[in-house]
Design a protein around this motif. Structure first.
Motif, PDB file in Angstrom:
ATOM      1  N   MET A 234       0.716  -1.132   0.089  1.00  0.00           N
ATOM      2  CA  MET A 234       0.160  -0.044  -0.145  1.00  0.00           C
ATOM      3  C   MET A 234       0.967   1.242  -0.004  1.00  0.00           C
ATOM      4  O   MET A 234       0.673   2.220  -0.658  1.00  0.00           O
ATOM      5  CB  MET A 234      -0.933  -0.137   1.056  1.00  0.00           C
ATOM      6  N   ALA A 235       1.889   1.363   0.740  1.00  0.00           N
ATOM      7  CA  ALA A 235       2.828   2.237   0.796  1.00  0.00           C
ATOM      8  C   ALA A 235       3.645   2.771  -0.678  1.00  0.00           C
ATOM      9  O   ALA A 235       3.577   3.745  -1.019  1.00  0.00           O
ATOM     10  CB  ALA A 235       4.080   2.331   1.687  1.00  0.00           C
ATOM     11  N   LYS A 236       3.820   1.719  -1.357  1.00  0.00           N
ATOM     12  CA  LYS A 236       4.277   1.586  -2.538  1.00  0.00           C
ATOM     13  C   LYS A 236       3.336   2.173  -3.677  1.00  0.00           C
ATOM     14  O   LYS A 236       3.607   3.095  -4.519  1.00  0.00           O
ATOM     15  CB  LYS A 236       4.981   0.576  -3.045  1.00  0.00           C
ATOM     16  N   PRO A 240       4.933   5.543  -5.029  1.00  0.00           N
ATOM     17  CA  PRO A 240       5.959   4.790  -5.654  1.00  0.00           C
ATOM     18  C   PRO A 240       7.434   4.990  -5.882  1.00  0.00           C
ATOM     19  O   PRO A 240       8.226   4.054  -5.811  1.00  0.00           O
ATOM     20  CB  PRO A 240       5.310   4.728  -7.180  1.00  0.00           C
ATOM     21  N   GLU A 241       7.858   6.068  -5.723  1.00  0.00           N
ATOM     22  CA  GLU A 241       9.265   6.491  -5.854  1.00  0.00           C
ATOM     23  C   GLU A 241       9.871   6.685  -4.365  1.00  0.00           C
ATOM     24  O   GLU A 241      10.939   7.362  -4.307  1.00  0.00           O
ATOM     25  CB  GLU A 241       9.591   7.421  -6.892  1.00  0.00           C
ATOM     26  N   LYS A 243      11.449   6.692  -0.607  1.00  0.00           N
ATOM     27  CA  LYS A 243      12.757   5.928  -0.151  1.00  0.00           C
ATOM     28  C   LYS A 243      12.051   5.039   0.964  1.00  0.00           C
ATOM     29  O   LYS A 243      10.863   5.407   1.640  1.00  0.00           O
ATOM     30  CB  LYS A 243      13.495   7.086   0.430  1.00  0.00           C
ATOM     31  N   ASN A 244      13.037   3.967   1.692  1.00  0.00           N
ATOM     32  CA  ASN A 244      12.533   3.266   2.562  1.00  0.00           C
ATOM     33  C   ASN A 244      11.961   4.222   3.914  1.00  0.00           C
ATOM     34  O   ASN A 244      10.933   3.792   4.595  1.00  0.00           O
ATOM     35  CB  ASN A 244      13.786   2.487   3.131  1.00  0.00           C
ATOM     36  N   LYS A 245      12.557   5.082   4.296  1.00  0.00           N
ATOM     37  CA  LYS A 245      11.956   6.040   5.497  1.00  0.00           C
ATOM     38  C   LYS A 245      10.860   6.644   5.293  1.00  0.00           C
ATOM     39  O   LYS A 245       9.770   6.590   6.010  1.00  0.00           O
ATOM     40  CB  LYS A 245      13.076   7.289   5.711  1.00  0.00           C
ATOM     41  N   GLU A 246      10.472   7.030   4.021  1.00  0.00           N
ATOM     42  CA  GLU A 246       9.168   7.546   3.640  1.00  0.00           C
ATOM     43  C   GLU A 246       8.200   6.369   3.563  1.00  0.00           C
ATOM     44  O   GLU A 246       7.030   6.488   3.992  1.00  0.00           O
ATOM     45  CB  GLU A 246       9.287   8.289   2.064  1.00  0.00           C
TER      46      GLU A 246
END
Length: 295
Positions: A234-236, A240-241, A243-246
Motif C-alpha cells: 500500500m505504501a508503494k 511509488p518512488e 525511499k525506505n524512510k518515507e
C-alpha cells in the motif's frame, strides 16, 4: 410385490428403445390387463397382455423382462417401492462419489499447496530481502557482567515473506503442530532452512547473541503488524518512488491510524484499495487544515 396380476388390473408397462444415435431410453404407459396366460406348457412363468387407452396391445412378464419379450409390467405400488429402493441406492452411490470427489479435491488442494511452497522457496532464494522489525530483540544478563546475551528481533521480508518467526516461536509451532497441514509444515521447514542458511552468521558468542545488522531493515523501528507485506504494498501504491524512510512512515500511519481492528486481523484486496483512499483523504484533510492555519 404381488405374486401375480389379474385380468382387469391397471398396471404400468415399460419398454426400452434406441434413437438413431444408438442412445437408449426407457418409456412407460398405463394399460389394463386383458389376458393372463402361461409362457408355455409346464412353465410357471405368466405372460400378461394389456391394452392402453388407444387400444394398443402390449405383451410381457410381471416385474421382469423375459427373453424374446419387449415389455414388462408393474403395479403403481410396486413401481413406487422400486423407485424408493433406487433412490436409496442412488443416494448411497452419490454420497460415495461425493466422498471420493472430496478426497480428490483435498489431494488437488494439497498438491497445489506444495506447488505454492515450491514457488515460495524459489522466491525466497532469489529475493533481495527487505525486512520489517515486528518485535524488538531482547537483551538478557547472566551471573556475570560479561555473561549477557541478545535474542534476535522478529523480522519478516516485505517481498517474499521470509521470517524468523518459526524459529523464535518454535515451541508454539511444535506444540500446536496439529493446527497445520503437512504443506504448511513443509513451508515452515523451508523457511527455517533458508533463514539459517542466509543469516546464521548473525549469531556470536556460541549462539548467545544475535546481531540484527545482518538483516537489511526498512527501519530499525518496531512495527507491530501481522501483514508487513501488505502495508509495504500500500505504501508503494501511495508513493511509488518513495525511499525506505518515507515508505515506512506511510506503513506506520496506515497500521496505527488508518486500519480498523478487523482489517488488522484479515485484509482483502478490496480493503487495501479502500485503505489507500482513506490514507489519501486523511492527508488531503491535513494539508487543507495546515493551509487554513497558515492563512
Amino acid at each position: 410385490m404381488k405374486k401375480k396380476l389379474n385380468v382387469g388390473d391397471s398396471v404400468l408397462v415399460f419398454w426400452n428403445w434406441k434413437n438413431n444415435k444408438g442412445e437408449t431410453y426407457s418409456s412407460f404407459t398405463m394399460v389394463k390387463i386383458v389376458e393372463c396366460k402361461k409362457l408355455d406348457e409346464g412353465s410357471s412363468e405368466m405372460i400378461y397382455i394389456g391394452k392402453d387407452s388407444n387400444g394398443d396391445t402390449y405383451e410381457g412378464a410381471y416385474g421382469e423382462l423375459l427373453e424374446g419379450k419387449y415389455y414388462y409390467f408393474y403395479t403403481d405400488t410396486d413401481y413406487m417401492e422400486i423407485l424408493k429402493k433406487l433412490k436409496k441406492e442412488n443416494d448411497e452411490a452419490i454420497l460415495n462419489l461425493e466422498k471420493r470427489r472430496n478426497k480428490i479435491d483435498e489431494f488437488i488442494a494439497t498438491t497445489s499447496l506444495y506447488q505454492q511452497v515450491r514457488k515460495a522457496e524459489e522466491k525466497m532464494l532469489k529475493c533481495k530481502h527487505l525486512f520489517v522489525k515486528l518485535k524488538e530483540g531482547e537483551r538478557f544478563s547472566g551471573f556475570h557482567s560479561s555473561d549477557y546475551g541478545q535474542d534476535p528481533s522478529l523480522v519478516e521480508c516485505v517481498h517474499c515473506g521470509l521470517t524468523n518467526r518459526f524459529l523464535l516461536e518454535n515451541d508454539f509451532y511444535r506444540e500446536n503442530s496439529y493446527l497445520y497441514s503437512s504443506a504448511e509444515k513443509y513451508y515452515m521447514f523451508i523457511n527455517n532452512r533458508i533463514i539459517r542458511m542466509k543469516y546464521n552468521k548473525g549469531y556470536s558468542r556460541c549462539g548467545k547473541s544475535f546481531n540484527d545488522n545482518v538483516f537489511h531493515m526498512i527501519s530499525q523501528e518496531e512495527l507491530k503488524t501481522s501483514h508487513p507485506d501488505k502495508l509495504y504494498y500500500m505504501a508503494k501504491q501511495i508513493k511509488p518512488e518513495g525511499k525506505n524512510k518515507e515508505l515506512f512512515a506511510i506503513m506506520k500511519k496506515i497500521n496505527y491510524e488508518i486500519e480498523t481492528l478487523e482489517e488488522k486481523r484479515m485484509l482483502t484486496a478490496a480493503q487495501m484499495e479502500d485503505i489507500i483512499e482513506r490514507y489519501k483523504e486523511s492527508n488531503q484533510v491535513k494539508k487543507l487544515t495546515k493551509q487554513k492555519r497558515n492563512n
